[in-house]
Design an enzyme around this catalytic site. Structure first.
Site, mmCIF file in Angstrom:
data_model
loop_
_atom_site.group_PDB
_atom_site.id
_atom_site.type_symbol
_atom_site.label_atom_id
_atom_site.label_comp_id
_atom_site.label_asym_id
_atom_site.label_seq_id
_atom_site.Cartn_x
_atom_site.Cartn_y
_atom_site.Cartn_z
ATOM 1 C CB CYS A 1 86.183 62.839 -1.168
ATOM 2 S SG CYS A 1 86.166 61.545 0.064
ATOM 3 C CD GLU A 2 80.377 59.723 0.543
ATOM 4 O OE1 GLU A 2 79.249 59.526 0.029
ATOM 5 O OE2 GLU A 2 80.762 59.207 1.586
ATOM 6 N N PRO B 1 57.969 63.215 22.650
ATOM 7 C CG PRO B 1 57.546 65.399 23.392
ATOM 8 C CD PRO B 1 57.347 63.954 23.773
ATOM 9 N N GLY B 2 60.567 64.280 20.501
ATOM 10 C CA GLY B 2 61.985 64.615 20.417
ATOM 11 C C GLY B 2 62.139 65.855 19.561
ATOM 12 N NE ARG B 3 61.249 65.300 13.254
ATOM 13 C CZ ARG B 3 62.182 64.689 12.523
ATOM 14 N NH1 ARG B 3 63.122 65.408 11.926
ATOM 15 N NH2 ARG B 3 62.168 63.383 12.367
HETATM 16 N N1 LLP Z 1 59.569 57.418 20.474
HETATM 17 C C1 LLP Z 1 60.051 56.415 19.716
HETATM 18 C C2 LLP Z 1 59.782 55.036 20.091
HETATM 19 C C3 LLP Z 1 60.829 56.716 18.586
HETATM 20 O O1 LLP Z 1 61.298 55.729 17.837
HETATM 21 C C4 LLP Z 1 61.087 58.068 18.247
HETATM 22 C C5 LLP Z 1 61.890 58.409 17.084
HETATM 23 C C6 LLP Z 1 60.564 59.079 19.081
HETATM 24 C C7 LLP Z 1 59.791 58.714 20.186
HETATM 25 C C8 LLP Z 1 60.786 60.550 18.834
HETATM 26 O O2 LLP Z 1 60.232 60.933 17.619
HETATM 27 P P1 LLP Z 1 60.157 62.490 17.216
HETATM 28 O O3 LLP Z 1 59.200 63.154 18.149
HETATM 29 O O4 LLP Z 1 61.531 63.044 17.350
HETATM 30 O O5 LLP Z 1 59.677 62.469 15.818
HETATM 31 N N2 LLP Z 1 66.760 60.348 12.462
HETATM 32 C C9 LLP Z 1 65.465 60.689 11.923
HETATM 33 C C10 LLP Z 1 64.377 60.542 12.956
HETATM 34 C C11 LLP Z 1 64.293 59.141 13.520
HETATM 35 C C12 LLP Z 1 63.230 59.035 14.577
HETATM 36 C C13 LLP Z 1 63.274 57.703 15.221
HETATM 37 N N3 LLP Z 1 62.379 57.530 16.303
HETATM 38 C C14 LLP Z 1 65.511 62.102 11.368
HETATM 39 O O6 LLP Z 1 66.580 62.714 11.372
HETATM 40 O O7 LLP Z 1 64.505 62.606 10.873
#
Ligand code: LLP
Length: 436
Positions: free
Chosen positions: A360-361, A290-292
């Site tokens: 400027c966009e 998890p990231g988000r």
């Molecule tokens: N694992 C892999 C292999 C991934 O490609 C990603 C995210 C994650 C884990 C983590 O995913 P999360 O739990 O954060 O959803 N820039 C975009 C999000 C791109 C996510 C790419 N991969 C945004 O701002 O929504």
């Protein structure tokens, strides 16, 4: 004023409070635009996620996806909580090592890992989720040269539809990621890998997309992965790590549903349990990335209102000092980030506005057709849920220095990423001799 998420409050002056700190004071002390991250919220999110799975399955590894926010202080907090790391580049790997996360608690993902990056991963015993046959061969070659056995899993493409923005859906068959399952390519790759001298085949991986608020796709992916684990066992390959990636979304809009990690854990673990029992498999370690979910709602962006422009029968334009340079998600994905005025948090939102940045966009906006209290120059806008994919995706477009980031905890506040200055913008530029 809206219903604030539980880790925010308002003080008697009507100011937003985050991590025990008054947002208006933070903006005065550190300047704007300013990213602010609530340390306790990061810890709570991690703990909730970890417990959801650990209470239902005996062996769980939660690898924080550094790409969401690879700031060293954030990594250090998560190392302290016991998190592993999901890294998608050699430099993320260095950050994770740097804060003390051991290589054997990391997974390395991506469709283009360079040879030096792979070498760093092999040397540190990182589990590499291989994305193609050519990468597999490259790893075998490198490991042999290094006199090591590389621990690998295969990233497979389970062909699962995800209700999210197409740019962040990764599990469909036509996506660039992973080995195709339906055509048998994944099984063939397992056979090949298992015959390689310097490769230890330990895992299976998929990541179906990001910002998913429905449990269905996770359950479907778990079923497809576990069916493959059972297939692969017939080849005498016992997969110890089943990695379901990241992707649990968060409510960005006040009326978005919440996907509880407990619900995801309940569904996934019951699939895993069933297949393990039916097919008599060894109990794998479940890995999540998890990231988000861990960091998004821990962060806000504070931006100063500079000018407002009324127009007949249209929303009033409000120009703030942060735009697509500081936060690109609205411009890139049409993403919604909730906006309020941090110094008028108790006032009624009765003015229809568009919130624009200084670039400027026309794509340089943070929110359109929103309701805010009557805004004046000097007010402080707060943009919510920017702890993930915020500062890490920022740019220097129109020579805007990147914002600073501050960590708050129980009223304490300290810079964790300095504000860029003019010299940072030009530091790497060079004028060739013939132009001098
Ligand atoms: N694992 C892999 C292999 C991934 O490609 C990603 C995210 C994650 C884990 C983590 O995913 P999360 O739990 O954060 O959803 N820039 C975009 C999000 C791109 C996510 C790419 N991969 C945004 O701002 O929504």
């Amino acid at each position: 004023m809206l219903m604030l998420k539980q880790h925010f409050s308002a003080n008697t002056q009507g100011h937003l409070v985050i991590g025990g700190a008054d947002a208006v004071e933070l903006a005065e002390r550190f300047g704007t635009p300013l990213y602010v991250v609530d340390e306790q919220r990061v810890r709570e999110n991690y703990q909730r996620f970890y417990r959801a799975f650990a209470e239902r399955w005996s062996s769980v590894l939660v690898c924080y996806a550094l790409k969401a926010n690879f700031n060293l202080a954030i990594c250090k907090i998560l190392q302290g909580e016991g998190a592993g790391a999901d890294v998608s580049s050699g430099n993320e790997l260095r950050n994770a090592l740097g804060v003390g996360i051991p290589g054997n608690r990391m997974v390395f993902n991506g469709n283009y890992k360079s040879l030096p990056e792979l070498e760093l991963a092999i040397t540190n015993n990182v589990l590499i989720n291989v994305d193609s046959l050519q990468e597999l061969e490259a790893i075998e070659g490198l490991a042999s040269r290094l006199g090591k056995r590389a621990r690998i899993g295969l990233r497979v493409n389970p062909d699962v539809k995800t209700p999210t923005h197409p740019y962040i859906a990764t599990g469909l068959r036509d996506s660039k990621f992973g080995f195709d399952v339906a055509s048998g390519q994944a099984i063939e790759a397992y056979k090949l890998a298992s015959r390689m001298q310097n490769i230890e085949v330990v895992g299976i991986h998929s990541h179906i997309g990001s910002q998913i608020l429905d449990v269905g796709p996770f359950e479907e992916a778990a079923k497809k992965l576990m069916a493959l684990v059972a297939e692969v066992k017939k080849l005498n390959i016992n997969l110890k790590f089943v990695d379901l990636g990241g992707g649990i979304g968060i409510p960005y809009k006040p009326d978005d549903p919440e996907l509880k990690p407990e619900e995801v854990a309940e569904h996934i673990v019951s699939v895993v349990k069933r297949v393990v029992e039916e097919k008599n498999l060894a109990r794998p370690t479940l890995v999540f990335e998890p990231g988000r979910y861990i960091v998004a709602d821990s962060g806000v962006l504070l931006a100063r209102v500079g000018y407002t422009k009324k127009r007949p029968d249209m929303p009033t334009w409000i120009a703030v000092d942060a735009g697509m340079n500081a936060l690109i998600r609205p411009a890139l994905y049409g993403a919604y980030h909730h906006i309020e005025l941090a110094n008028k948090i108790r006032e009624k939102n009765e003015q229809l506005v568009n919130v624009a940045g200084p670039l400027c966009e026309s794509g340089d906006f943070l929110g359109k057709e929103r309701k805010l209290p009557a805004a004046e120059p000097g007010d402080l806008a707060v943009i919510f849920d920017v702890g993930a994919y915020g500062l890490v995706m920022s740019s220097q477009h129109t020579a805007q220095p990147r914002p600073a980031m501050v960590l708050v905890n129980r009223g304490k506040a300290e810079i964790i990423r300095k504000r860029e200055c003019y010299e940072d913008l030009t530091r790497l530029d060079q004028i060739p001799g013939w132009l001098k």
